[in-house]
Scaffold this motif. Structure first.
Motif, PDB file in Angstrom:
ATOM      1  N   ASP A   1       0.848  -1.186   0.000  1.00  5.38           N
ATOM      2  CA  ASP A   1       0.000   0.000   0.000  1.00  5.38           C
ATOM      3  C   ASP A   1       0.887   1.240   0.000  1.00  5.38           C
ATOM      4  O   ASP A   1       2.105   1.166   0.220  1.00  5.38           O
ATOM      5  CB  ASP A   1      -0.990  -0.009   1.162  1.00  5.38           C
ATOM      6  CG  ASP A   1      -0.328  -0.036   2.536  1.00  5.38           C
ATOM      7  OD1 ASP A   1       0.818   0.447   2.671  1.00  5.38           O
ATOM      8  OD2 ASP A   1      -0.966  -0.541   3.481  1.00  5.38           O
ATOM      9  N   TYR A   2       0.285   2.398  -0.261  1.00  3.11           N
ATOM     10  CA  TYR A   2       1.114   3.588  -0.423  1.00  3.11           C
ATOM     11  C   TYR A   2       1.804   3.994   0.868  1.00  3.11           C
ATOM     12  O   TYR A   2       2.939   4.506   0.839  1.00  3.11           O
ATOM     13  CB  TYR A   2       0.329   4.779  -0.995  1.00  3.11           C
ATOM     14  CG  TYR A   2       1.269   5.941  -1.182  1.00  3.11           C
ATOM     15  CD1 TYR A   2       2.268   5.881  -2.156  1.00  3.11           C
ATOM     16  CD2 TYR A   2       1.252   7.027  -0.320  1.00  3.11           C
ATOM     17  CE1 TYR A   2       3.200   6.889  -2.281  1.00  3.11           C
ATOM     18  CE2 TYR A   2       2.181   8.042  -0.444  1.00  3.11           C
ATOM     19  CZ  TYR A   2       3.153   7.976  -1.426  1.00  3.11           C
ATOM     20  OH  TYR A   2       4.093   8.970  -1.536  1.00  3.11           O
ATOM     21  N   ALA A   3       1.171   3.761   2.013  1.00  3.81           N
ATOM     22  CA  ALA A   3       1.811   4.120   3.279  1.00  3.81           C
ATOM     23  C   ALA A   3       3.158   3.416   3.428  1.00  3.81           C
ATOM     24  O   ALA A   3       4.136   4.002   3.904  1.00  3.81           O
ATOM     25  CB  ALA A   3       0.897   3.782   4.449  1.00  3.81           C
ATOM     26  N   ALA A   4       3.237   2.153   3.008  1.00  2.00           N
ATOM     27  CA  ALA A   4       4.502   1.414   3.086  1.00  2.00           C
ATOM     28  C   ALA A   4       5.529   1.983   2.108  1.00  2.00           C
ATOM     29  O   ALA A   4       6.724   2.061   2.420  1.00  2.00           O
ATOM     30  CB  ALA A   4       4.256  -0.064   2.799  1.00  2.00           C
TER      31      ALA A   4
ATOM     32  N   ARG B   1       5.673   5.121   1.068  1.00  2.00           N
ATOM     33  CA  ARG B   1       6.111   6.402   1.627  1.00  2.00           C
ATOM     34  C   ARG B   1       7.125   6.181   2.748  1.00  2.00           C
ATOM     35  O   ARG B   1       8.150   6.881   2.821  1.00  2.00           O
ATOM     36  CB  ARG B   1       4.910   7.186   2.147  1.00  2.00           C
ATOM     37  CG  ARG B   1       5.270   8.570   2.702  1.00  2.00           C
ATOM     38  CD  ARG B   1       4.053   9.343   3.168  1.00  2.00           C
ATOM     39  NE  ARG B   1       3.345   8.638   4.221  1.00  2.00           N
ATOM     40  CZ  ARG B   1       2.088   8.215   4.132  1.00  2.00           C
ATOM     41  NH1 ARG B   1       1.387   8.415   3.027  1.00  2.00           N
ATOM     42  NH2 ARG B   1       1.516   7.591   5.149  1.00  2.00           N
ATOM     43  N   ARG B   2       6.881   5.192   3.609  1.00  2.00           N
ATOM     44  CA  ARG B   2       7.826   4.904   4.688  1.00  2.00           C
ATOM     45  C   ARG B   2       9.172   4.448   4.133  1.00  2.00           C
ATOM     46  O   ARG B   2      10.235   4.816   4.658  1.00  2.00           O
ATOM     47  CB  ARG B   2       7.251   3.831   5.627  1.00  2.00           C
ATOM     48  CG  ARG B   2       6.140   4.322   6.532  1.00  2.00           C
ATOM     49  CD  ARG B   2       5.860   3.321   7.641  1.00  2.00           C
ATOM     50  NE  ARG B   2       5.423   2.017   7.144  1.00  2.00           N
ATOM     51  CZ  ARG B   2       4.160   1.690   6.919  1.00  2.00           C
ATOM     52  NH1 ARG B   2       3.182   2.573   7.152  1.00  2.00           N
ATOM     53  NH2 ARG B   2       3.841   0.485   6.489  1.00  2.00           N
TER      54      ARG B   2
ATOM     55  N   TRP C   1       6.287  12.501  -3.300  1.00  2.00           N
ATOM     56  CA  TRP C   1       7.639  12.414  -2.742  1.00  2.00           C
ATOM     57  C   TRP C   1       8.312  13.785  -2.687  1.00  2.00           C
ATOM     58  O   TRP C   1       9.125  14.052  -1.792  1.00  2.00           O
ATOM     59  CB  TRP C   1       8.497  11.469  -3.568  1.00  2.00           C
ATOM     60  CG  TRP C   1       8.199  10.014  -3.356  1.00  2.00           C
ATOM     61  CD1 TRP C   1       7.225   9.480  -2.571  1.00  2.00           C
ATOM     62  CD2 TRP C   1       8.895   8.920  -3.948  1.00  2.00           C
ATOM     63  NE1 TRP C   1       7.262   8.107  -2.646  1.00  2.00           N
ATOM     64  CE2 TRP C   1       8.280   7.736  -3.481  1.00  2.00           C
ATOM     65  CE3 TRP C   1       9.961   8.817  -4.839  1.00  2.00           C
ATOM     66  CZ2 TRP C   1       8.709   6.468  -3.871  1.00  2.00           C
ATOM     67  CZ3 TRP C   1      10.393   7.562  -5.236  1.00  2.00           C
ATOM     68  CH2 TRP C   1       9.776   6.397  -4.745  1.00  2.00           C
TER      69      TRP C   1
ATOM     70  N   SER D   1       7.128  14.941   0.587  1.00  2.00           N
ATOM     71  CA  SER D   1       7.389  14.121   1.779  1.00  2.00           C
ATOM     72  C   SER D   1       8.870  13.892   2.036  1.00  2.00           C
ATOM     73  O   SER D   1       9.241  13.404   3.100  1.00  2.00           O
ATOM     74  CB  SER D   1       6.676  12.767   1.655  1.00  2.00           C
ATOM     75  OG  SER D   1       7.209  12.000   0.586  1.00  2.00           O
TER      76      SER D   1
END
Length: 260
Positions: A17-20, A22-23, A63, A66
């Motif tokens: 998923d996108y949260a992963a 981004r992390r 990105w 972020s």
């Protein structure tokens, strides 16, 4: 002047998923890499072919907000998927959002499912490279017309090792060249690129040479540095995004640059 060693990571936006995602990009930045790349596909290239996947350029815009230090870009954008003038404007916009940290990675495209599913003409490898050759001047020309213009001369990374077209385009347009292969192959391709630079009147030293990295730095990395390669890119795929090798490469970079 010796070009410094740089380390990149390609966060492959598949099976997570996108949260992963981004992390993983944030972790790569925290670990000290120089560049964080994604890729430009619409479906996974490994594992479940219909697994989780996200689009490249909207992600680069995210990105840009972020991250704060690393350069960002695609390894590489498929030229066929977007009008070249639109792509130039997208790149200019992400360049501004990121305060001048975008690299425009671009190539001819190759993954047929992307083309078939999204209605693009697949053509042939030759026709796709011909289109890339036509697009590169259009992109630069559009940058000159945009208001505001890019914050800097956006670096262009060209991926591939085709000796008749890709390496000629690289000599004509690129700031970075990314290629794959063993040391012998890459050394040969670098020589062909140097020849094209001579033909088009370009200093080959202006083009950073890049290739993939894995495991720990060792003999291959040292041999490639001797052959002129200075950007090494590790790969990390979802869902786990294993970045455990990054620290070794960053430490090697720092030691190598400190002794240069």
């Amino acid at each position: 002047m010796t070009r410094p060693i740089r380390i990149g990571v390609q966060i492959q936006p598949q099976h997570a998923d996108y949260a992963a995602i981004r992390r993983a990009a944030a972790q790569a930045e925290d670990l000290g890499v120089d560049i964080v790349f994604n890729w430009d596909h619409f479906y996974p290239l490994a594992g479940d072919p219909d697994g989780l996947h996200f689009e490249c350029w909207t992600m680069l815009g995210a990105w840009a907000e972020s991250t704060s230090r690393v350069e960002i870009g695609a390894l590489v954008t498929a030229n066929s998927y977007r009008n070249p003038d639109l792509l130039a404007d997208m790149a200019r916009t992400v360049d501004h959002i990121s305060d001048g940290r975008l690299i425009l990675g671009i190539g001819g495209g190759w993954f047929q499912r992307d083309y078939d599913e999204y209605g693009y003409e697949f053509g042939t490898a030759g026709s796709r490279l011909d289109e890339l050759g036509e697009a590169l001047p259009r992109i630069r020309n559009r940058w000159d017309k945009l208001n505001p213009r890019p914050t800097r001369d956006i670096p262009i990374l060209i991926g591939g090792g085709g000796e008749k077209k890709t390496l000629r385009y690289t000599a004509e347009h690129a700031t970075i060249w990314h290629a794959f292969g063993d040391v012998t192959t890459l050394t040969h391709k670098a020589g062909v690129l140097d020849s094209w630079c001579e033909t088009v009147g370009r200093d080959p030293g202006e083009i950073e040479r890049s290739t993939e990295a894995s495991g720990k730095p060792g003999r291959r990395a040292e041999e490639l540095v001797e052959a002129g390669f200075t950007l090494f890119v590790l790969e990390a795929s979802g869902p786990a995004f294993d970045l455990s090798a990054v620290s070794d490469w960053v430490a090697w970079r720092d030691a190598r640059n400190g002794s240069a």
